[in-house]
Design a protein around this motif. Structure first.
Motif, PDB file in Angstrom:
ATOM      1  N   GLY A  14       0.807  -1.218   0.000  1.00 56.98           N
ATOM      2  CA  GLY A  14       0.000   0.000   0.000  1.00 56.98           C
ATOM      3  C   GLY A  14       0.836   1.261   0.000  1.00 56.98           C
ATOM      4  N   ASP A  15       0.178   2.378  -0.266  1.00 57.46           N
ATOM      5  CA  ASP A  15       0.806   3.706  -0.252  1.00 57.46           C
ATOM      6  C   ASP A  15       1.953   3.827  -1.255  1.00 57.46           C
ATOM      7  N   GLU A  16       1.827   3.145  -2.371  1.00 56.96           N
ATOM      8  CA  GLU A  16       2.862   3.188  -3.404  1.00 56.96           C
ATOM      9  C   GLU A  16       2.791   4.493  -4.204  1.00 56.96           C
ATOM     10  N   GLY A  17       1.656   5.192  -4.089  1.00 57.16           N
ATOM     11  CA  GLY A  17       1.448   6.401  -4.896  1.00 57.16           C
ATOM     12  C   GLY A  17       0.398   6.168  -5.975  1.00 57.16           C
ATOM     13  N   LYS A  18      -0.544   5.247  -5.694  1.00 59.46           N
ATOM     14  CA  LYS A  18      -1.590   4.932  -6.670  1.00 59.46           C
ATOM     15  C   LYS A  18      -2.426   6.155  -7.021  1.00 59.46           C
ATOM     16  N   GLY A  19      -2.738   6.964  -6.001  1.00 64.14           N
ATOM     17  CA  GLY A  19      -3.572   8.145  -6.229  1.00 64.14           C
ATOM     18  C   GLY A  19      -2.950   9.082  -7.247  1.00 64.14           C
ATOM     19  N   LYS A  20      -1.665   9.291  -7.112  1.00 63.84           N
ATOM     20  CA  LYS A  20      -0.971  10.184  -8.044  1.00 63.84           C
ATOM     21  C   LYS A  20      -1.021   9.630  -9.469  1.00 63.84           C
ATOM     22  N   ALA A  41      -8.424   3.249   2.768  1.00 58.10           N
ATOM     23  CA  ALA A  41      -7.487   3.801   1.790  1.00 58.10           C
ATOM     24  C   ALA A  41      -7.240   5.276   2.048  1.00 58.10           C
ATOM     25  N   GLY A  42      -6.061   5.724   1.670  1.00 57.50           N
ATOM     26  CA  GLY A  42      -5.738   7.147   1.685  1.00 57.50           C
ATOM     27  C   GLY A  42      -4.887   7.430   0.470  1.00 57.50           C
ATOM     28  N   HIS A  43      -5.456   8.124  -0.501  1.00 61.44           N
ATOM     29  CA  HIS A  43      -4.756   8.383  -1.756  1.00 61.44           C
ATOM     30  C   HIS A  43      -4.489   9.877  -1.881  1.00 61.44           C
ATOM     31  N   THR A  44      -3.205  10.223  -1.929  1.00 64.56           N
ATOM     32  CA  THR A  44      -2.824  11.627  -2.000  1.00 64.56           C
ATOM     33  C   THR A  44      -2.664  12.050  -3.443  1.00 64.56           C
ATOM     34  N   VAL A  45      -3.301  13.147  -3.783  1.00 63.48           N
ATOM     35  CA  VAL A  45      -3.167  13.685  -5.143  1.00 63.48           C
ATOM     36  C   VAL A  45      -2.822  15.159  -5.040  1.00 63.48           C
ATOM     37  N   GLY A 300       1.027   7.536   7.504  1.00 59.58           N
ATOM     38  CA  GLY A 300      -0.222   7.101   6.872  1.00 59.58           C
ATOM     39  C   GLY A 300      -1.143   8.269   6.531  1.00 59.58           C
ATOM     40  N   THR A 301      -1.728   8.215   5.328  1.00 63.98           N
ATOM     41  CA  THR A 301      -2.652   9.257   4.868  1.00 63.98           C
ATOM     42  C   THR A 301      -3.978   9.153   5.615  1.00 63.98           C
ATOM     43  N   THR A 302      -4.316   7.963   6.098  1.00 66.86           N
ATOM     44  CA  THR A 302      -5.611   7.755   6.738  1.00 66.86           C
ATOM     45  C   THR A 302      -5.504   7.871   8.255  1.00 66.86           C
ATOM     46  N   PRO A 306       3.054   6.280  11.739  1.00 65.64           N
ATOM     47  CA  PRO A 306       4.314   6.194  10.986  1.00 65.64           C
ATOM     48  C   PRO A 306       4.346   4.887  10.198  1.00 65.64           C
ATOM     49  N   ARG A 307       4.799   4.949   8.952  1.00 60.67           N
ATOM     50  CA  ARG A 307       4.894   3.723   8.165  1.00 60.67           C
ATOM     51  C   ARG A 307       6.218   3.036   8.460  1.00 60.67           C
ATOM     52  N   ARG A 308       6.184   1.716   8.495  1.00 61.85           N
ATOM     53  CA  ARG A 308       7.420   0.944   8.612  1.00 61.85           C
ATOM     54  C   ARG A 308       8.124   1.032   7.254  1.00 61.85           C
ATOM     55  N   THR A 332       7.633   4.609  -8.099  1.00 60.99           N
ATOM     56  CA  THR A 332       7.466   5.937  -7.509  1.00 60.99           C
ATOM     57  C   THR A 332       8.572   6.242  -6.493  1.00 60.99           C
ATOM     58  N   LYS A 333       8.720   7.517  -6.194  1.00 63.42           N
ATOM     59  CA  LYS A 333       9.584   7.999  -5.112  1.00 63.42           C
ATOM     60  C   LYS A 333      11.074   7.667  -5.298  1.00 63.42           C
ATOM     61  N   LEU A 334      11.514   7.591  -6.557  1.00 66.08           N
ATOM     62  CA  LEU A 334      12.946   7.376  -6.782  1.00 66.08           C
ATOM     63  C   LEU A 334      13.758   8.518  -6.170  1.00 66.08           C
ATOM     64  N   ASP A 335      13.170   9.720  -6.170  1.00 69.92           N
ATOM     65  CA  ASP A 335      13.856  10.907  -5.627  1.00 69.92           C
ATOM     66  C   ASP A 335      14.273  10.721  -4.172  1.00 69.92           C
ATOM     67  N   VAL A 336      13.505   9.902  -3.428  1.00 70.01           N
ATOM     68  CA  VAL A 336      13.785   9.719  -1.998  1.00 70.01           C
ATOM     69  C   VAL A 336      15.132   9.012  -1.786  1.00 70.01           C
ATOM     70  N   VAL A 414       8.693   6.587 -14.065  1.00 69.29           N
ATOM     71  CA  VAL A 414       9.416   6.690 -12.795  1.00 69.29           C
ATOM     72  C   VAL A 414       8.995   7.992 -12.129  1.00 69.29           C
ATOM     73  N   GLY A 415       8.520   7.920 -10.894  1.00 74.49           N
ATOM     74  CA  GLY A 415       8.137   9.119 -10.153  1.00 74.49           C
ATOM     75  C   GLY A 415       9.355   9.769  -9.515  1.00 74.49           C
ATOM     76  N   VAL A 416       9.484  11.079  -9.709  1.00 73.09           N
ATOM     77  CA  VAL A 416      10.626  11.798  -9.136  1.00 73.09           C
ATOM     78  C   VAL A 416      10.176  12.923  -8.211  1.00 73.09           C
ATOM     79  N   GLY A 417       8.892  12.926  -7.856  1.00 76.96           N
ATOM     80  CA  GLY A 417       8.346  13.924  -6.938  1.00 76.96           C
ATOM     81  C   GLY A 417       6.845  13.722  -6.846  1.00 76.96           C
ATOM     82  N   PRO A 418       6.197  14.340  -5.849  1.00 78.26           N
ATOM     83  CA  PRO A 418       4.760  14.093  -5.648  1.00 78.26           C
ATOM     84  C   PRO A 418       3.836  14.757  -6.673  1.00 78.26           C
TER      85      PRO A 418
HETATM   86  P1  GDP Z   1      -1.542   5.546  -2.339  1.00 81.31           P
HETATM   87  O1  GDP Z   1      -2.283   5.108  -1.138  1.00 81.31           O
HETATM   88  O2  GDP Z   1      -0.934   4.417  -3.106  1.00 81.31           O
HETATM   89  O3  GDP Z   1      -2.351   6.455  -3.243  1.00 81.31           O
HETATM   90  O4  GDP Z   1      -0.316   6.429  -1.793  1.00 81.31           O
HETATM   91  P2  GDP Z   1      -0.369   7.565  -0.645  1.00 81.31           P
HETATM   92  O5  GDP Z   1      -0.968   8.780  -1.220  1.00 81.31           O
HETATM   93  O6  GDP Z   1      -0.949   7.028   0.611  1.00 81.31           O
HETATM   94  O7  GDP Z   1       1.184   7.739  -0.354  1.00 81.31           O
HETATM   95  C1  GDP Z   1       2.069   8.086  -1.367  1.00 81.31           C
HETATM   96  C2  GDP Z   1       2.767   9.393  -0.984  1.00 81.31           C
HETATM   97  O8  GDP Z   1       3.874   9.593  -1.841  1.00 81.31           O
HETATM   98  C3  GDP Z   1       1.894  10.633  -1.174  1.00 81.31           C
HETATM   99  O9  GDP Z   1       2.222  11.553  -0.174  1.00 81.31           O
HETATM  100  C4  GDP Z   1       2.289  11.148  -2.550  1.00 81.31           C
HETATM  101  O10 GDP Z   1       2.091  12.556  -2.683  1.00 81.31           O
HETATM  102  C5  GDP Z   1       3.751  10.820  -2.570  1.00 81.31           C
HETATM  103  N1  GDP Z   1       4.334  10.528  -3.884  1.00 81.31           N
HETATM  104  C6  GDP Z   1       3.805   9.847  -4.930  1.00 81.31           C
HETATM  105  N2  GDP Z   1       4.713   9.714  -5.920  1.00 81.31           N
HETATM  106  C7  GDP Z   1       5.847  10.298  -5.479  1.00 81.31           C
HETATM  107  C8  GDP Z   1       7.165  10.463  -6.025  1.00 81.31           C
HETATM  108  O11 GDP Z   1       7.475  10.018  -7.121  1.00 81.31           O
HETATM  109  N3  GDP Z   1       8.077  11.126  -5.238  1.00 81.31           N
HETATM  110  C9  GDP Z   1       7.766  11.624  -4.000  1.00 81.31           C
HETATM  111  N4  GDP Z   1       8.716  12.240  -3.311  1.00 81.31           N
HETATM  112  N5  GDP Z   1       6.548  11.478  -3.462  1.00 81.31           N
HETATM  113  C10 GDP Z   1       5.603  10.820  -4.187  1.00 81.31           C
END
Ligand code: GDP
Ligand code: IMO
Ligand code: MG
Length: 430
Positions: A14-20, A41-45, A300-302, A306-308, A332-336, A414-418
């Motif tokens: 979960g929380d892979e960035g599906k919402g984005k 679920a908690g999807h951040t966009v 966690g968005t919901t 803290p996520r493990r 996603t989140k390669l930037d991290v 490849v995600g490089v930012g939110p």
């Molecule tokens: P979901 O539940 O799969 O939709 O993911 P969440 O929204 O719970 O968590 C993903 C988090 O990563 C959110 O805060 C997004 O804004 C953020 N995010 C998504 N893609 C990227 C990325 O490529 N880079 C960074 N730094 N953040 C990202």
């Protein structure tokens, strides 16, 4: 021409960035459908104007003008939460007038929320670490055939009758087993009939609507919540959610047949996170973990928990590709990961002295799995501005290519930012 349905799923916990990613595709599809889960679920966009939205029940397509968001039959709906979400968007100037809610979706009732909490407390150290939203009990009642559905809101007599029947048993359990107060049928009927008035305009035969949309040449995106390893069948049972987030669940939870699905997009984080209890072989307890959690803002968005955090696990990635038939991966989140001297990838496990390359057959073996790492060289550059693969530092490219070859599916984005624009696109997704 009949157009395809595309499934988008989470490949880890979960929380892979599906919402984005759903939001990224929203402009190219006519319908975005949630097919399982609920407000766990908690999807951040983050939209191009910099507005941040946290969606729980509404499909991410609700943020795209012209896209029709659909809550499918496989979802469990807490009507109070849904109405609050609709009102919250309205306050920010976004209309949900196109929203469609399946008449067959099940409702989360007060006894589901109450039981979720008391059962977790009762489990003690064996608890699942649920979101406490009533998800498990609601799906339990659905399968036990004592659930209450969205369509029951349209028939007050039936609503009362069904609730009386189910509460006759649940109240005994709440009072006699868990020492809680009984739930009053009349109060719940009154509360839910008020929700009925608010939700009535959205209730529809969504499988008919979606079937016709496909016949008329529309593209439908099926947006998964949770993820492969949280799937009640294919995940790390019992540390899972109570629905089927994997690609197969998309058909069941929407009424779209398997023959219509042309593509499965798997969203996978460049490292791994998990919320709640359960096995997690690559989990980090050192400074690297603290660093990733901090840079990746892993809360966690919901629930805000803290996520493990842990390194990328290619055994999990490969498993997700196989179980879901993933055609395209979005990493996603390669930037991290920028700024680490070495970036380990888990390529296999050692289980009780034996090297294994695939998910172990039994839960016991998975609990005993320790990761076998391959160490890749890191990179220092900030990658947020990269838009083509060649813009990425060579070691970051190698990292992505290694994920690709170990998981066995092409990495298309490849995600490089939110932000919606912060992606490297190697192959357009739609
Ligand atoms: P979901 O539940 O799969 O939709 O993911 P969440 O929204 O719970 O968590 C993903 C988090 O990563 C959110 O805060 C997004 O804004 C953020 N995010 C998504 N893609 C990227 C990325 O490529 N880079 C960074 N730094 N953040 C990202
Ligand atoms: P998205 O869609 C991460 C986890 C909970 C718990 C387990 C069971 O944002 O990726 P539940 O309340 O569903 O009965 O809890 O599943 N869980 C999630 N973890 N992301 C989610 O959703 C989750 N939804 C549930 O933490 O371990
Ligand atoms: Mg989330």
């Amino acid at each position: 021409m009949e157009m395809p349905a595309i499934v988008l799923i989470g490949a880890q916990w979960g929380d892979e960035g599906k919402g984005k990613v759903t939001d990224l595709l929203g402009g190219q599809v006519g319908y975005v459908v949630r097919y399982q889960g609920g407000n766990n679920a908690g999807h951040t966009v983050i939209t191009p104007d910099g507005q941040k939205y946290a969606l729980h029940l509404l499909p991410s397509g609700v943020l795209t003008p012209g896209c029709t968001p659909v809550i499918g039959n496989g979802v469990v709906i807490d009507p109070k939460v849904l109405i609050a979400e609709i009102d919250g968007l309205a306050e920010r100037g976004l209309s949900c007038e196109r929203l469609l809610i399946s008449a067959d979706a099940h409702l989360i009732m007060p006894h589901h929320r109450a039981l979720d909490r008391v059962v977790e407390r009762y489990l003690g150290s064996a608890r699942i670490g649920t979101t406490g939203r009533g998800i498990g009990p609601a799906y339990g009642d659905k399968v036990a055939r004592v659930g209450i559905r969205v369509q029951d809101l349209l028939d007050p007599g039936i609503l009362r009758k069904k609730l009386e029947m189910v509460l006759r048993e649940k109240n005994q359990v709440l009072v006699k087993v868990y020492n809680r107060k009984a739930i009053d049928v009349g109060a719940v009927v009154e509360e839910y009939l008020a929700y009925a008035e608010r939700l009535r305009p959205y209730i529809a035969d969504t499988r008919l609507v979606l079937g016709r949309a496909l016949e008329n040449g529309e593209t439908v995106l099926l947006e998964g919540a949770q993820a492969t390893l949280l799937d009640v069948d294919h995940g790390t049972y019992p540390f899972v959610t109570s629905s089927s987030p994997t690609a197969g669940g998309a058909c069941v939870g929407s009424g779209i047949p398997p023959t219509r699905i042309s593509q499965v997009i798997g969203v996978i984080k460049a490292y791994t996170t998990r919320v709640g209890a359960g096995p997690f072989p690559t989990e980090l307890f050192d400074d690297n973990g603290t660093h990733l959690a901090k840079v990746g803002v892993e809360f966690g968005t919901t629930t805000g928990r803290p996520r493990r955090v842990g390194w990328f696990d290619a055994v999990v990635g490969r498993y997700a590709v196989r179980v879901n038939g993933i055609s395209d991966l979005v990493v996603t989140k390669l930037d991290v990961l920028s700024g680490l001297p070495k970036v380990p990838i888990c390529v296999g496990y050692e289980v009780d002295g034996q090297r294994v390359d695939e998910m172990p057959m039994t839960q016991t073996a998975f609990h005993h799995a320790t990761p076998v790492y391959e160490e890749l060289d890191g990179w220092w550059e900030d990658v947020a501005k990269a838009r083509s693969f060649a813009d990425l530092p060579l070691n970051a490219q190698r990292y992505v290519e290694r994920i690709e070859s170990l998981c066995g599916a092409r990495v298309s984005v490849v995600g490089v930012g939110p932000g919606r624009e912060e992606n490297v696109v190697r192959h357009p997704l739609v």
